[in-house]
Write an enzyme that holds these catalytic residues in place. Sequence first.
Site, PDB file in Angstrom:
ATOM      1  N   SER A  93      15.198  67.291  28.410  1.00 33.28           N
ATOM      2  CA  SER A  93      13.985  67.606  28.944  1.00 33.28           C
ATOM      3  C   SER A  93      13.611  68.154  30.263  1.00 33.28           C
ATOM      4  O   SER A  93      14.029  66.388  30.949  1.00 33.28           O
ATOM      5  CB  SER A  93      13.177  67.080  27.555  1.00 33.28           C
ATOM      6  OG  SER A  93      12.867  65.411  27.895  1.00 33.28           O
ATOM      7  N   ASP A  95      17.424  71.433  29.275  1.00 29.54           N
ATOM      8  CA  ASP A  95      16.320  71.495  28.375  1.00 29.54           C
ATOM      9  C   ASP A  95      15.639  72.356  28.238  1.00 29.54           C
ATOM     10  O   ASP A  95      15.003  71.490  28.882  1.00 29.54           O
ATOM     11  CB  ASP A  95      16.823  69.986  27.254  1.00 29.54           C
ATOM     12  CG  ASP A  95      16.262  70.969  25.242  1.00 29.54           C
ATOM     13  OD1 ASP A  95      16.440  71.564  25.110  1.00 29.54           O
ATOM     14  OD2 ASP A  95      15.455  70.154  24.680  1.00 29.54           O
ATOM     15  N   GLU A 134      16.546  81.617  25.852  1.00 32.93           N
ATOM     16  CA  GLU A 134      15.751  81.831  24.275  1.00 32.93           C
ATOM     17  C   GLU A 134      14.828  83.176  24.013  1.00 32.93           C
ATOM     18  O   GLU A 134      14.116  83.498  25.305  1.00 32.93           O
ATOM     19  CB  GLU A 134      14.240  80.532  24.755  1.00 32.93           C
ATOM     20  CG  GLU A 134      13.522  80.222  23.427  1.00 32.93           C
ATOM     21  CD  GLU A 134      12.393  79.150  23.048  1.00 32.93           C
ATOM     22  OE1 GLU A 134      13.169  77.881  23.161  1.00 32.93           O
ATOM     23  OE2 GLU A 134      11.197  79.194  22.916  1.00 32.93           O
ATOM     24  N   HIS A 140       9.861  72.487  16.710  1.00 33.81           N
ATOM     25  CA  HIS A 140      10.365  70.621  17.869  1.00 33.81           C
ATOM     26  C   HIS A 140       9.017  69.907  16.782  1.00 33.81           C
ATOM     27  O   HIS A 140       7.907  70.365  16.546  1.00 33.81           O
ATOM     28  CB  HIS A 140       9.364  70.763  18.822  1.00 33.81           C
ATOM     29  CG  HIS A 140      10.374  71.862  19.741  1.00 33.81           C
ATOM     30  ND1 HIS A 140       9.959  72.679  20.497  1.00 33.81           N
ATOM     31  CD2 HIS A 140      12.361  71.392  19.828  1.00 33.81           C
ATOM     32  CE1 HIS A 140      10.598  73.050  21.575  1.00 33.81           C
ATOM     33  NE2 HIS A 140      12.308  73.187  20.808  1.00 33.81           N
ATOM     34  N   HIS A 144      16.856  75.730  17.656  1.00 37.67           N
ATOM     35  CA  HIS A 144      16.194  74.282  18.147  1.00 37.67           C
ATOM     36  C   HIS A 144      14.762  73.589  17.201  1.00 37.67           C
ATOM     37  O   HIS A 144      14.995  74.583  15.804  1.00 37.67           O
ATOM     38  CB  HIS A 144      14.994  74.521  19.572  1.00 37.67           C
ATOM     39  CG  HIS A 144      15.971  74.836  20.230  1.00 37.67           C
ATOM     40  ND1 HIS A 144      15.103  73.976  21.895  1.00 37.67           N
ATOM     41  CD2 HIS A 144      16.596  76.062  21.080  1.00 37.67           C
ATOM     42  CE1 HIS A 144      15.965  74.299  22.754  1.00 37.67           C
ATOM     43  NE2 HIS A 144      16.916  74.915  22.632  1.00 37.67           N
ATOM     44  N   GLY A 145      14.946  72.835  16.970  1.00 36.36           N
ATOM     45  CA  GLY A 145      13.621  71.514  16.356  1.00 36.36           C
ATOM     46  C   GLY A 145      14.981  71.321  15.186  1.00 36.36           C
ATOM     47  O   GLY A 145      13.956  71.200  13.745  1.00 36.36           O
ATOM     48  N   ASN A 180      20.130  71.799  18.344  1.00 32.68           N
ATOM     49  CA  ASN A 180      19.805  70.914  19.201  1.00 32.68           C
ATOM     50  C   ASN A 180      18.225  69.652  18.126  1.00 32.68           C
ATOM     51  O   ASN A 180      17.476  69.742  17.112  1.00 32.68           O
ATOM     52  CB  ASN A 180      18.622  70.825  19.898  1.00 32.68           C
ATOM     53  CG  ASN A 180      19.226  72.065  21.371  1.00 32.68           C
ATOM     54  OD1 ASN A 180      20.682  72.553  21.108  1.00 32.68           O
ATOM     55  ND2 ASN A 180      17.970  72.297  22.044  1.00 32.68           N
ATOM     56  N   ASN A 231      16.161  65.467  17.990  1.00 31.30           N
ATOM     57  CA  ASN A 231      15.587  64.912  18.848  1.00 31.30           C
ATOM     58  C   ASN A 231      14.662  63.727  18.419  1.00 31.30           C
ATOM     59  O   ASN A 231      14.562  62.520  17.949  1.00 31.30           O
ATOM     60  CB  ASN A 231      14.735  65.517  20.570  1.00 31.30           C
ATOM     61  CG  ASN A 231      13.744  63.764  20.906  1.00 31.30           C
ATOM     62  OD1 ASN A 231      14.644  63.534  21.538  1.00 31.30           O
ATOM     63  ND2 ASN A 231      13.057  64.676  22.027  1.00 31.30           N
ATOM     64  N   THR A 232      14.004  64.787  17.392  1.00 30.28           N
ATOM     65  CA  THR A 232      13.161  63.442  16.262  1.00 30.28           C
ATOM     66  C   THR A 232      13.866  62.855  15.855  1.00 30.28           C
ATOM     67  O   THR A 232      13.309  61.629  15.733  1.00 30.28           O
ATOM     68  CB  THR A 232      11.742  64.435  16.409  1.00 30.28           C
ATOM     69  OG1 THR A 232      10.887  65.411  16.888  1.00 30.28           O
ATOM     70  CG2 THR A 232      11.179  64.264  15.083  1.00 30.28           C
TER      71      THR A 232
HETATM   72  P1  13P Z   1      13.702  68.033  17.418  1.00 33.34           P
HETATM   73  O1  13P Z   1      12.624  67.296  18.566  1.00 33.34           O
HETATM   74  O2  13P Z   1      12.559  68.349  16.384  1.00 33.34           O
HETATM   75  O3  13P Z   1      15.082  67.676  17.327  1.00 33.34           O
HETATM   76  O4  13P Z   1      14.067  69.183  18.456  1.00 33.34           O
HETATM   77  C1  13P Z   1      14.693  69.201  19.478  1.00 33.34           C
HETATM   78  C2  13P Z   1      14.892  69.995  20.418  1.00 33.34           C
HETATM   79  O5  13P Z   1      14.989  71.484  19.859  1.00 33.34           O
HETATM   80  C3  13P Z   1      15.388  70.292  22.023  1.00 33.34           C
HETATM   81  O6  13P Z   1      15.390  71.190  22.129  1.00 33.34           O
END
Ligand code: 13P
Length: 283
Positions: free
Chosen positions: A49, A84, A136, A179, A207-208, A229, A231-232
């Site tokens: 990011s 990203d 997007e 996200h 995403h998310g 995608n 991350n969290t």
């Molecule tokens: P999360 O943090 O919800 O997994 O989403 C990550 C994301 O979509 C990065 O572009």
Amino acid sequence: MLENTKDMLEKAKNEKYAIPHFNINNLEWTRFILETCEEEKSPVILGVSEGAKKYMVGFSTVAEMVKAMIRELNITIPVALHLDHGSSVASCKEAIDAGFTSVMIDASKYSVEENIQMTKEVVHYAHDKHVTVEAEIGHVGGEEDGVADELAYAKVEDAVRLAKETGIDSLAPALGSVHGIYKGEPKLDFERMLKIKELTNLPLVLHGGSGIPDVLIQKSITCGICKLNINTDLQIVWAKSVRQFLNENQVVYDPRKIIKSGEQAMKNMIKEKIYLLRSNGKA
Ligand code: 13P
């Protein structure tokens, strides 16, 4: 091997599975992700990011680190280094010039006309250098703006225009995911997903990807999602392990030991995601 996302996403689309996109936040995360994906022989997209770029001192620092790590760890799986949510044409160009092999231009907050214009400009610059482009449409919400509402969902006609008028390689339509941490169950619009897939014939990106029940992820794959995608979910398991380690080891002060204490939990979560995305949409 650092490559763009073209072949990996096309293959995933044809064979109905999805490629994991894991966000990287530092050197250790990059290593944990590369080692696990190599062990599982899974292609991977490393997402950076603009916030992570700033934290890691710029696109060049990240690109050189990833390239060196691939060499020194003898990584043989296909790896894409991806910007990203690039917020401007300039940011995408900067990432490409630094050696990124894939970029996302996120002009979703602008009008569809402006989104198409900006995306076109990025595609023109990127394709010249064999870099792939994701765009997007609609707006994927997040903790910053609450759960996704009806207004945020991508309109099918806008998605088709963005795909056809720009020449992008993959498309991230807002389909109800957000996200960060979900408040309640995500409301993914599978009908819309399928329609966009059929009309654009592009690999779709969700995403998310954290916190969505496995069955919904598997159903998404059958409806055209080729890249998820994440991350969290990695942040949560890593932080939980590190917190526990610090509570149990009050005198530890070596940062290498502290960061590494989240390694196994993170690697387990990466494996779980790889197995889930590989499962061809079957429960
Ligand atoms: P999360 O943090 O919800 O997994 O989403 C990550 C994301 O979509 C990065 O572009």
